[in-house]
Motif scaffolding. Structure first.
Motif, short mmCIF file in Angstrom:
data_model
loop_
_atom_site.label_atom_id
_atom_site.label_comp_id
_atom_site.label_asym_id
_atom_site.label_seq_id
_atom_site.Cartn_x
_atom_site.Cartn_y
_atom_site.Cartn_z
N ALA A 126 33.46 37.94 36.66
CA ALA A 126 33.29 38.87 37.79
C ALA A 126 33.80 38.21 39.06
CB ALA A 126 31.81 39.22 37.93
N GLY A 127 34.62 38.93 39.79
CA GLY A 127 35.21 38.37 41.01
C GLY A 127 36.65 37.94 40.82
N ASP A 128 37.08 37.79 39.56
CA ASP A 128 38.49 37.46 39.31
C ASP A 128 39.37 38.59 39.85
OD1 ASP A 128 37.95 35.14 37.97
OD2 ASP A 128 38.39 35.91 35.96
N PRO A 129 40.50 38.25 40.45
CA PRO A 129 41.40 39.33 40.89
C PRO A 129 41.94 40.10 39.68
CG PRO A 129 42.42 37.17 41.20
CD PRO A 129 41.01 36.92 40.79
N THR A 130 42.15 41.39 39.90
CA THR A 130 42.60 42.24 38.78
C THR A 130 44.14 42.19 38.65
OG1 THR A 130 42.52 44.10 40.32
CG2 THR A 130 40.66 43.86 38.81
#
Lengths: 107, 139
Positions: free
Chosen positions: B28-32
């Motif tokens: 969660a929080g990783d760039p897409t």
């Protein structure tokens, strides 16, 4: 994408659509606001204001509205018929329209 | 197979990553920036499901009704990738997983070659669904 549209005006508290009705149209709010209510009709789950578009996933999924939506204040909307959206999809390559329909079914 | 939804991608030529059980595939929080295809194994997004989301709890005995379970062929957190700048939920390998990552901009460019409306429309629908899920979750 969608050219033929119709303007509609709602009084404060007037229903735009009710839970269970089939979603044949999607809308853009011109002025005022639309509140999408919970099952009991008490809590606004979502609010749409001027410039916001809503209802595309439901129209693409060819399903019913899950909730009732009412106007908050005098509200003017543009109504877009689903057929125009489907025509736009038909003009796309099949894999792209299939992908979009798949996304819409996740709604 | 959700990968069939993107037939213009030749998945054979993209690098694979092997993720051991219980390790994160997506945090969660990783760039897409990357879309992940689960080539083999089973992955789990804990507490990512809400009413109306299709998932397969039978695949994993310990999965609860709020988890999304991904089987081989699934595109992981597809809606979040389309709608958000950063992934909202972790995706964990339940068993050893082989995943293929592909750059989001590469997919977008491939789509735009054929029709420039498809990508923004997909993103807009995904955003509407994701926003609604967030609202329900908060309530």
């Amino acid at each position: 994408m969608v050219q033929n549209n119709e303007e509609i005006r709602l009084f404060h508290g007037e229903a735009l659509f009710r839970a269970g009705q089939m979603a044949h149209e999607f809308y853009m709010v011109n002025s005022g606001a639309i509140y999408v209510l919970d099952e009991k009709g008490i809590i606004a789950l979502k609010q749409f204001f001027a410039g916001e578009l809503f209802g595309i996933p439901e129209v693409l999924a060819k399903g019913p509205w899950a909730n009732t939506a009412i106007a908050n204040g005098v509200t003017v909307l543009k109504r877009f018929d689903a057929s125009h959206l489907f025509r736009s999809l038909d003009e796309m390559p099949t894999h792209q329209s299939d992908f979009i329909r798949h996304i819409a079914r996740l709604a | 197979m959700q990968s069939d939804l993107l037939p213009f991608i030749d998945w054979r030529y993209h690098p694979r990553q092997v993720i051991p059980p219980r390790e994160r595939i997506i945090t969660a929080g990783d760039p897409t920036e990357m879309l992940f295809l689960l080539e083999s194994g089973v992955a789990l997004a804990p507490n990512a499901a809400v009413r109306g989301h299709k998932h397969f709890p039978d695949l994993v005995k310990k999965a609860n009704m709020n988890d999304i379970t991904y089987a081989a062929g699934a595109l992981l957190s597809l809606l979040e990738m389309l709608a958000l700048d950063a992934y909202r939920h972790d995706v964990l390998a339940h068993e050893e997983c082989r995943v293929i990552g592909i750059d989001r901009l590469e997919i977008k460019a491939m789509w735009n070659r054929e029709n420039r409306m498809a990508w923004p429309l997909s993103c807009s629908i995904a955003a509407a669904i994701t926003q609604r899920r967030q609202t329900r979750f908060l309530l």
